[in-house]
Design an enzyme around this catalytic site. Structure first.
Site, mmCIF file in Angstrom:
data_model
loop_
_atom_site.group_PDB
_atom_site.id
_atom_site.type_symbol
_atom_site.label_atom_id
_atom_site.label_comp_id
_atom_site.label_asym_id
_atom_site.label_seq_id
_atom_site.Cartn_x
_atom_site.Cartn_y
_atom_site.Cartn_z
ATOM 1 N N GLY A 136 6.526 -0.527 -3.682
ATOM 2 C CA GLY A 136 6.492 -1.735 -4.509
ATOM 3 C C GLY A 136 8.025 -2.025 -4.754
ATOM 4 O O GLY A 136 9.045 -1.020 -4.569
ATOM 5 N N ALA A 171 0.655 -1.338 0.114
ATOM 6 C CA ALA A 171 -0.106 0.222 0.124
ATOM 7 C C ALA A 171 0.941 1.354 0.141
ATOM 8 O O ALA A 171 0.407 2.678 -0.439
ATOM 9 C CB ALA A 171 -0.810 -0.216 1.325
ATOM 10 N N ASP A 229 -1.236 -10.346 -1.773
ATOM 11 C CA ASP A 229 0.085 -10.356 -0.779
ATOM 12 C C ASP A 229 -0.013 -11.165 0.546
ATOM 13 O O ASP A 229 1.158 -11.772 0.797
ATOM 14 C CB ASP A 229 0.582 -9.017 -0.734
#
Length: 490
Positions: free
Chosen positions: A13, A10, A239
């Site tokens: 990355g 969130a 994830d």
């Protein structure tokens, strides 16, 4: 053999190349890291999906340059519940909306007037969170969104990025299971449930199981980046599913895990969904896992509280690293006050430190005055909430777990790991940090036949990483603190 994992959180990355070495171990190389910042446009909070796709392409190019030899496959995992819509020409209809947007406020309770809460849980097995995909779609329906009316296909975030890379429209199972319209027992879309809300079921893609090759890079991507047609795998694209696959529980016995990140997820693996009244009352969820498993778990609003405090203090000029904040908090007197991390006031507050103090004031507790005291209150409360959830997990499964596997970025906070061991009165086994990326890579190696199943994957992971054990301390003090803490749990 090398595989490339994109692990999107969130807030950031990363692209990580995993190499299967000659001595059958896993070696990780991070090749690209990037921010993932939401964008507010008008009244909506969005994900900048095209920027994320651009960063994925940069990660592909960087990984191809860095790898000594070819990359054999690619997989993407991300957070759950959010989605993009494609029109009949395959073009994206607007930027995906962020799950912290306000459009679903109050809709969860209203939805129960159409499909009772008990029935919804018995069908989907999913915990009730106000931003689940069902409520996001229903919000669009109630607003008469022209995007929903024009939609031909719904793709979750990793599905959408995979579509940009390959042109293939599939909905990966583990992420589909977070929507609240996938049937937990049949593992298929619950189209009848959608229709009761007046929502179109024809936009749902075919469900693909994790550890499945979906396609190869489009010609346009290959030409743009100058790379070959690499296979793209549907991994555990939620994830959390990848992180659970990355838990190094090598002995094959039932285990409990705590995935420690922006959200903390505490749970176990089961062979069948747990759909009884207690599971609904405790607000546990049954999400899809790899190898035909279910993830029986509960969300805890984890490091979000710490991250938001740090973000505000950074903006105010009080800049310290997470490690420095953890050290300062560890020096403070414990158990000054407690908060329930899952209180609604912490979901999207204007200022997290103020929200923490307000909770303490409202519940008649001393207010933390300094930043370090705020951090100590959060750390103590997260550890004690882990015990609270673990006890309810054990009631649901009838299993007494010998300890807790902690994985994810949060295990770099050693004080939190030790506090969690203290709170549960059992060992904590911490590692790996990059559990989601490792689980992502394991699914890719399962897809290409290098690993036979999840059990073998976990043995291989355990042999490749270092695990730190934390033994519980100060048992009496933590027992007393837990007795006080439970008064403030919602």
């Amino acid at each position: 053999m090398k595989a490339l994992a994109f692990d999107l959180g969130a807030g950031s990355g990363r692209a990580i190349v995993g190499e299967w070495t000659k001595d059958d171990r896993l070696v990780l190389t991070e090749t690209h890291r990037f921010a993932n910042e939401p964008v507010r446009a008008g009244r909506r909070l969005h994900w900048d999906i095209l920027r994320l796709y651009h960063e994925v392409k940069l990660g592909l190019a960087a990984s191809a340059r860095a790898a000594d030899g070819p990359i054999d496959s690619i997989g993407i995992d991300s957070w759950a519940v959010d989605f993009g819509l494609l029109d009949r020409n395959g073009d994206l209809l607007g930027n995906p909306v962020h799950y912290r947007d306000s459009r679903t406020d109050g809709l969860m309770e209203a939805a129960w007037q159409i499909v009772p809460k008990e029935e919804m849980f018995s069908r989907t097995g999913l915990q009730f969170l106000p931003f689940n995909t069902l409520y996001q779609l229903w919000a669009m329906k109630r607003e008469k969104s022209p995007l929903l009316e024009a939609a031909d296909k719904l793709l979750m975030i990793p599905d959408l990025l995979r579509y940009f890379l390959t042109g293939q429209t599939f909905g990966e199972y583990t992420n589909a299971s977070t929507t609240q319209f996938l049937n937990a027992s049949t593992r298929r879309w619950d189209t009848e449930l959608l229709e009761r809300f007046g929502l179109p079921s024809g936009i749902l893609p075919e469900v693909a199981q994790p550890a499945t090759v979906i396609g190869t890079l489009r010609a346009s991507v290959r030409e743009e980046l100058g790379i070959p047609g690499i296979p793209v795998v549907a991994v555990g694209e939620h994830d959390t599913a990848s992180a659970v696959a990355g838990v190094p529980a090598a002995d094959g016995k039932p285990f409990a895990y705590l995935i420690c990140g922006t959200w903390s997820l505490l749970g176990t693996e089961t062979a069948v969904p747990v759909l009884g009244a207690d599971a609904m009352r405790f607000n546990f969820t049954n999400e899809g896992g790899l190898g035909g498993t279910y993830r029986l778990l509960k969300n805890i609003m984890g490091l979000w509280l710490i991250q938001e405090c740090k973000r505000l203090w950074d903006r105010q000029g009080v800049r310290r690293s997470y490690g420095e904040w953890a050290e300062l908090a560890a020096r403070e007197k414990p158990f000054l006050a407690f908060v329930d991390p899952d209180d609604d006031s912490f979901l999207a507050p204007a200022g997290m430190p103020a929200a923490i103090r307000a909770f303490c004031r409202k519940t008649g507790q001393p207010e933390p005055e300094t930043e370090a005291q705020v951090m100590r209150v959060v750390t103590d409360s997260l550890a004690l909430k882990a015990r609270y959830v673990l006890e309810r997990l054990e009631r649901l499964t009838g299993i007494a777990y010998g300890g807790l596997h902690m994985v994810g970025g949060g295990i770099q906070n050693e004080a939190l790991c030790q506090s969690t061991a203290n709170a549960i009165g059992r060992p904590v086994w911490a590692g790996p940090v990059e559990a989601s990326a490792i689980g992502n890579l394991a699914a890719q190696f399962m897809a290409n036949g290098r690993l036979s199943d999840l059990a073998e994957a976990r043995r291989w992971i355990a042999a490749s990483i270092d695990i730190r054990e934390y033994e519980p301390q100060n048992k009496n003090e933590w027992e007393d603190a837990y007795g006080r803490f439970v008064r403030y749990v919602v």
